[in-house]
Design an enzyme around this catalytic site. Structure first.
Site, PDB file in Angstrom:
ATOM      1  N   CYS A  78       0.850  -1.197   0.000  1.00  0.00           N
ATOM      2  CA  CYS A  78       0.000   0.000   0.000  1.00  0.00           C
ATOM      3  C   CYS A  78       0.879   1.238   0.000  1.00  0.00           C
ATOM      4  O   CYS A  78       1.706   1.424   0.876  1.00  0.00           O
ATOM      5  CB  CYS A  78      -0.904  -0.005   1.233  1.00  0.00           C
ATOM      6  SG  CYS A  78      -1.928   1.459   1.409  1.00  0.00           S
ATOM      7  N   GLU A  87      -4.795  -8.518  -2.583  1.00  0.00           N
ATOM      8  CA  GLU A  87      -4.899  -8.593  -1.118  1.00  0.00           C
ATOM      9  C   GLU A  87      -4.104  -7.466  -0.493  1.00  0.00           C
ATOM     10  O   GLU A  87      -3.031  -7.105  -0.982  1.00  0.00           O
ATOM     11  CB  GLU A  87      -4.376  -9.952  -0.648  1.00  0.00           C
ATOM     12  CG  GLU A  87      -4.427 -10.181   0.854  1.00  0.00           C
ATOM     13  CD  GLU A  87      -3.139  -9.786   1.579  1.00  0.00           C
ATOM     14  OE1 GLU A  87      -3.142  -9.734   2.820  1.00  0.00           O
ATOM     15  OE2 GLU A  87      -2.130  -9.503   0.882  1.00  0.00           O
ATOM     16  N   ARG A  95      -7.124 -11.847  12.039  1.00  0.00           N
ATOM     17  CA  ARG A  95      -6.330 -11.192  10.987  1.00  0.00           C
ATOM     18  C   ARG A  95      -7.271 -10.737   9.875  1.00  0.00           C
ATOM     19  O   ARG A  95      -7.698 -11.522   9.029  1.00  0.00           O
ATOM     20  CB  ARG A  95      -5.277 -12.155  10.437  1.00  0.00           C
ATOM     21  CG  ARG A  95      -4.265 -11.504   9.476  1.00  0.00           C
ATOM     22  CD  ARG A  95      -3.286 -12.532   8.942  1.00  0.00           C
ATOM     23  NE  ARG A  95      -2.203 -11.933   8.173  1.00  0.00           N
ATOM     24  CZ  ARG A  95      -1.074 -11.461   8.684  1.00  0.00           C
ATOM     25  NH1 ARG A  95      -0.887 -11.535  10.006  1.00  0.00           N
ATOM     26  NH2 ARG A  95      -0.137 -10.930   7.921  1.00  0.00           N
ATOM     27  N   ARG A 150      -8.113  -8.681   6.493  1.00  0.00           N
ATOM     28  CA  ARG A 150      -7.484  -8.202   5.270  1.00  0.00           C
ATOM     29  C   ARG A 150      -8.564  -7.854   4.249  1.00  0.00           C
ATOM     30  O   ARG A 150      -9.635  -8.476   4.242  1.00  0.00           O
ATOM     31  CB  ARG A 150      -6.554  -9.264   4.677  1.00  0.00           C
ATOM     32  CG  ARG A 150      -5.277  -9.492   5.486  1.00  0.00           C
ATOM     33  CD  ARG A 150      -4.387  -8.264   5.458  1.00  0.00           C
ATOM     34  NE  ARG A 150      -3.124  -8.442   6.116  1.00  0.00           N
ATOM     35  CZ  ARG A 150      -2.884  -8.184   7.399  1.00  0.00           C
ATOM     36  NH1 ARG A 150      -3.874  -7.776   8.178  1.00  0.00           N
ATOM     37  NH2 ARG A 150      -1.673  -8.331   7.905  1.00  0.00           N
TER      38      ARG A 150
END
Length: 382
Positions: free
Chosen positions: A123, A170, A213, A215
């Site tokens: 990112c 992802e 987690r 995502r």
């Protein structure tokens, strides 16, 4: 270990020497790596892939978590790319293939044709100023204007050139809010301009591994191939019974993973300090009958986010193998690097069974749409 002496032309020697300096490996290691790659790749090319349903490429591949997922969904990987030399080492140890390096230097025309593009891209912030200026002047903008200089641009240029049937991207959950939402806006707009129908969802890995987690998963389908009337839902099948921490722990663990008195005291004092200030920062003792916090690439520093309590002594951090299990990697997965590098690699990786479930949904959707397209073509002939 056997020895082999070889003679090479000056030009090849110069290339090997340059690669040796670039990769910070000895000439001997470079030659051994090249020979292993050639032999393994030759075997791979000869391997029967008739039972594979689709082809895919693995970008920003890390150590291959996405590759395992799409392999299990019936795919055949035709290209991989990962710049980190230690991740390349782990990838090679497990798949017998050396991923390409810097994606920004790869010509998109040289990448093999494929059905699905897979990428866990980093990112990065996007520059909005240039786009705003063009808009004010009434001039058109495209993904190249908005994403140039970011690694997402490399995903876009490959999509534009190769036009796979679908893609799966992802990233961290915070991609949606990154740079006040501008980053995600540019991503969606750019994929739309490339004529892909886009779907996304924030998914939690704890339905497949004992780890919280979250995502974001972005899936797209080619509108030029399938039209605009495309529907896709993330209807996942969770693992039953739900995994807990006890499931992934070793019974006998080396004492080196137990926290030292100095580090344990520091973590307790650090937690107490922030608790007094009204903050929730501090170490985390993972419940054996529950799920852990999210493992990160910084786990190698002190392991504080996921500690395992031990009777009569300080808590310990997870071993690299336990980290692998926490991300859903099989025990057959090789870990050829140091503990420090392994912690970084698994902290940066994906929850493999979660990605596998999404991959299977994509494949099922493609089968359905391909059948519709084939029927339409037959009707035209008749």
């Amino acid at each position: 270990m056997k020895q082999v002496h070889i003679r090479v032309e000056d030009e090849l020697y110069d290339k090997l020497n340059a690669y040796s300096l670039q990769s910070e490996q000895s000439m001997q290691d470079c030659v051994r790596e090249a020979v292993a790659y050639y032999v393994t790749d030759m075997k791979r090319r000869q391997k029967d892939i008739s039972n594979k349903q689709f082809s895919f490429i693995d970008l920003f591949a890390g150590i291959g978590g996405m590759r395992i997922a799409f392999d299990r969904a019936g795919g055949h990987c035709v290209y991989s790319n990962e710049w980190n030399k230690y991740s390349q080492q782990t990838y090679f140890a497990n798949f017998g293939e050396q991923p390409d390096g810097d994606i920004t230097q790869v010509n998109e025309k040289d990448i093999p044709d494929h059905d699905i593009l897979v990428a866990g891209f980093p990112c990065q912030p996007f520059s909005i100023a240039g786009v705003s200026k063009k808009n004010s002047m009434g001039r058109e903008t495209g993904f190249a204007d908005k994403t140039q200089g970011t690694l997402f641009f490399d995903v876009c240029r490959i999509l534009k050139e190769k036009r796979p049937k679908a893609f799966m991207l992802e990233n961290v959950k915070n991609l949606c809010s990154h740079d006040k939402g501008r980053t995600f806006h540019v991503i969606k707009e750019s994929l739309d301009e490339l004529n892909y129908e886009v779907f996304y969802a924030i998914l939690d890995g704890q339905n497949y591994v004992p780890q919280h987690r979250e995502r974001i998963i972005i899936v797209g389908f080619d509108r030029e191939r399938y039209g605009k009337d495309i529907d896709f839902k993330f209807n996942l099948t969770p693992k039953i019974p739900k995994p807990v921490m006890q499931d992934i722990l070793d019974k006998d663990v080396d004492a080196k993973y137990t926290l030292s008195d100095k580090l344990w005291t520091y973590l307790q004092n650090y937690a107490a300090k922030h608790k007094a200030a009204g903050n929730g920062f501090g170490y985390g003792i993972a419940p054996l009958d529950g799920v852990s916090r999210t493992i990160s690439a910084r786990y190698y520093k002190d392991g504080s986010e996921i500690l395992i309590a031990q009777e009569g002594k300080n808590p310990r951090r997870l071993t690299p193998r336990e980290c692998a299990r926490l991300q859903g990697f099989p025990d057959s997965f090789k870990i050829p690097v140091s503990d420090t590098q392994a912690y970084k690699q698994f902290g940066n990786s994906v929850v493999v069974p979660l990605m596998e479930n999404v991959a299977k949904l994509i494949v099922e959707k493609l089968k359905y749409m391909d059948a519709e397209v084939a029927d339409e073509e037959r009707r035209k002939v008749i």
